[in-house]
Scaffold this active site. Structure first.
Site, PDB file in Angstrom:
ATOM      1  N   HIS A 155      -5.635  -3.971  -1.954  1.00 17.67           N
ATOM      2  CA  HIS A 155      -5.374  -2.978  -2.999  1.00 17.67           C
ATOM      3  C   HIS A 155      -5.287  -3.603  -4.387  1.00 17.67           C
ATOM      4  O   HIS A 155      -5.083  -2.895  -5.373  1.00 17.67           O
ATOM      5  CB  HIS A 155      -4.082  -2.227  -2.693  1.00 17.67           C
ATOM      6  CG  HIS A 155      -4.201  -1.276  -1.550  1.00 17.67           C
ATOM      7  ND1 HIS A 155      -4.676   0.012  -1.686  1.00 17.67           N
ATOM      8  CD2 HIS A 155      -3.935  -1.432  -0.227  1.00 17.67           C
ATOM      9  CE1 HIS A 155      -4.680   0.612  -0.513  1.00 17.67           C
ATOM     10  NE2 HIS A 155      -4.239  -0.244   0.391  1.00 17.67           N
ATOM     11  N   SER A 207       0.785  -1.230   0.000  1.00 17.65           N
ATOM     12  CA  SER A 207       0.000   0.000   0.000  1.00 17.65           C
ATOM     13  C   SER A 207       0.817   1.279   0.000  1.00 17.65           C
ATOM     14  O   SER A 207       0.304   2.328  -0.384  1.00 17.65           O
ATOM     15  CB  SER A 207      -0.943   0.014   1.205  1.00 17.65           C
ATOM     16  OG  SER A 207      -0.216  -0.032   2.419  1.00 17.65           O
ATOM     17  N   LYS A 217     -12.018  -0.132  -1.254  1.00 17.09           N
ATOM     18  CA  LYS A 217     -11.068   0.556  -2.116  1.00 17.09           C
ATOM     19  C   LYS A 217     -11.622   0.608  -3.540  1.00 17.09           C
ATOM     20  O   LYS A 217     -12.483   1.422  -3.817  1.00 17.09           O
ATOM     21  CB  LYS A 217      -9.703  -0.113  -2.003  1.00 17.09           C
ATOM     22  CG  LYS A 217      -9.159   0.036  -0.566  1.00 17.09           C
ATOM     23  CD  LYS A 217      -7.889  -0.676  -0.318  1.00 17.09           C
ATOM     24  CE  LYS A 217      -7.353  -0.364   1.081  1.00 17.09           C
ATOM     25  NZ  LYS A 217      -8.245  -0.732   2.187  1.00 17.09           N
TER      26      LYS A 217
END
Length: 392
Positions: free
Chosen positions: A209, A181, A240
């Site tokens: 992610h 990240s 996300k």
């Protein structure tokens, strides 16, 4: 003032002096390429809303419809009376999406990692941990009390050495992010699978992610490498690229049944609101129907990365829409961020303890909905400010 309050004040003053004190800013708008902070409209290049779904009309309508049918709250934990029927639909969607037997939804990515890891490992297990993994993974392993061995970031030679030193009577787990990240690079998953096979380990893959970003239709890191392995346990989030909230784990039917009975962060917390579950269903369905969103995200990523590298910035080996610009000292990173805000661009500085001392940075994240004009404005601002501050 109590001794406790004095300690709070002293620590806050210390952080302030070091340029590390964190504060909150109120966002008074929907999450989009531009947001409103303290009455000022700013171009946002710091959101994990990679596909621009957080304010998508289809997701909004899914939430509204769920509220009208089910209300706003779950009322209890899933194992009591909070298991809204939408959960079954969502977990079936995830399992199909990930190409596995079953899935299980948690209230967030953090609670998923802490609960799952505590359920899977114990004091006699050996855990091999990339040093740039997310903090929630570290907390989960530490709470489990397992024998932690940290290896240098993506250093397969060191990992192999550590695995070879494990006593044969103990189980082994390799824990890794799919996309890291802060640096934006991708785990060497094929190499990890080879080592897992060789040393009889399992891999816990945090795909927060990567879900919605990597692989065919955003199916994640395993799909990115076209890997099939029963040694991989996949965790992911809806918060996300999928624009909503919540976490999940995907794997075998045996795994899911076990976690349903052992993961405390699932058992002892109130279930998600039905509206949140409904938006996750809508998001998974949408990204499979509109793969062009992911293509636009990667096109934007390539445009910006090429421009930043051409200027001479260090992007920490980024391979994804997370593009860090390594600055170094926290005070310089803070000054850079403030100058960007003055230009109408919001990119907060990332400082210790999130990153190591001397590794402060601007963490830029792209969205599929950013326009070429917005990216060009960011690029020109990075060049001008970087030159003024002596970073370039």
């Amino acid at each position: 003032m109590s001794s406790w309050e004095s300690q709070f004040q002293e620590e806050s003053e210390r952080l302030q002096a070091q340029g590390l004190l964190r504060t909150l800013f109120a966002v008074d708008s929907e999450q989009d390429t531009t947001i409103t902070i303290s009455g000022k409209r700013l171009l946002s290049f710091c959101s994990n809303n990679y596909l621009g779904l957080a304010n998508h009309p289809l997701l909004k309508q899914a939430a509204i419809s769920a509220i009208e049918k089910f209300g706003v709250g779950a009322g209890a934990s899933r194992l009591v009376s909070g298991n809204c029927s939408l959960y079954e639909t969502l977990e079936n969607e995830i399992a199909t999406f990930k190409g596995v037997e079953k899935a299980l939804v948690f209230n967030s990515g953090y609670t998923a990692n802490v609960g799952i890891l505590n359920a899977l490992i114990g004091e006699d297990d050996w855990v091999y941990f990339d040093r740039l993994n997310h903090a929630s993974l570290f907390d989960g392993v530490k709470m489990a009390g397992s024998r932690l061995r940290v290896y240098r970031h993506k250093d397969m030679d060191q990992l192999k050495k550590l695995l070879s030193e494990r006593p044969s009577l103990h189980r082994a787990m390799i824990v890794t992010d799919g996309v890291f990240s802060m640096d934006g690079d991708i785990a060497a998953l094929p190499d990890l699978v080879l080592l897992a096979n060789q040393y009889d380990a399992i891999i816990y893959l945090d795909d927060a992610h990567a879900t919605g970003v990597l692989g065919e239709n955003g199916k994640g890191t395993r799909a990115h490498f076209d890997l099939q392995s029963d040694r991989i346990i996949e965790m992911g989030t809806f918060s996300k690229a999928l624009g909503g909230f919540g976490g999940f784990v995907a794997g075998s039917e045996r795994l899911i049944s076990y976690l349903m009975n052992k993961a405390k962060s699932l058992i002892y917390t109130t279930a998600l609101p039905p509206s949140v579950i409904a938006t996750a269903i809508a998001a998974i369905q949408l990204i499979q129907k509109e793969p062009s969103r992911i293509m636009r995200l990667w096109d934007n990523t390539a445009t910006l990365r090429e421009a930043i590298i051409a200027m001479g910035y260090d992007t920490c080996g980024s391979e994804t829409p997370i593009i860090p610009i390594l600055i170094g000292e926290a005070d310089v990173a803070m000054a850079f961020s403030k100058r960007l805000i003055a230009c109408g661009i919001y990119v907060p500085a990332i400082r210790p303890p999130t990153v190591p001392k001397g590794k402060s940075r601007l963490r830029i994240t792209l969205m599929a909905t950013h326009t070429k004009e917005q990216i060009a404005l960011l690029t020109s601002s990075l060049k001008e400010i970087g030159s003024d501050l002596g970073v370039l």
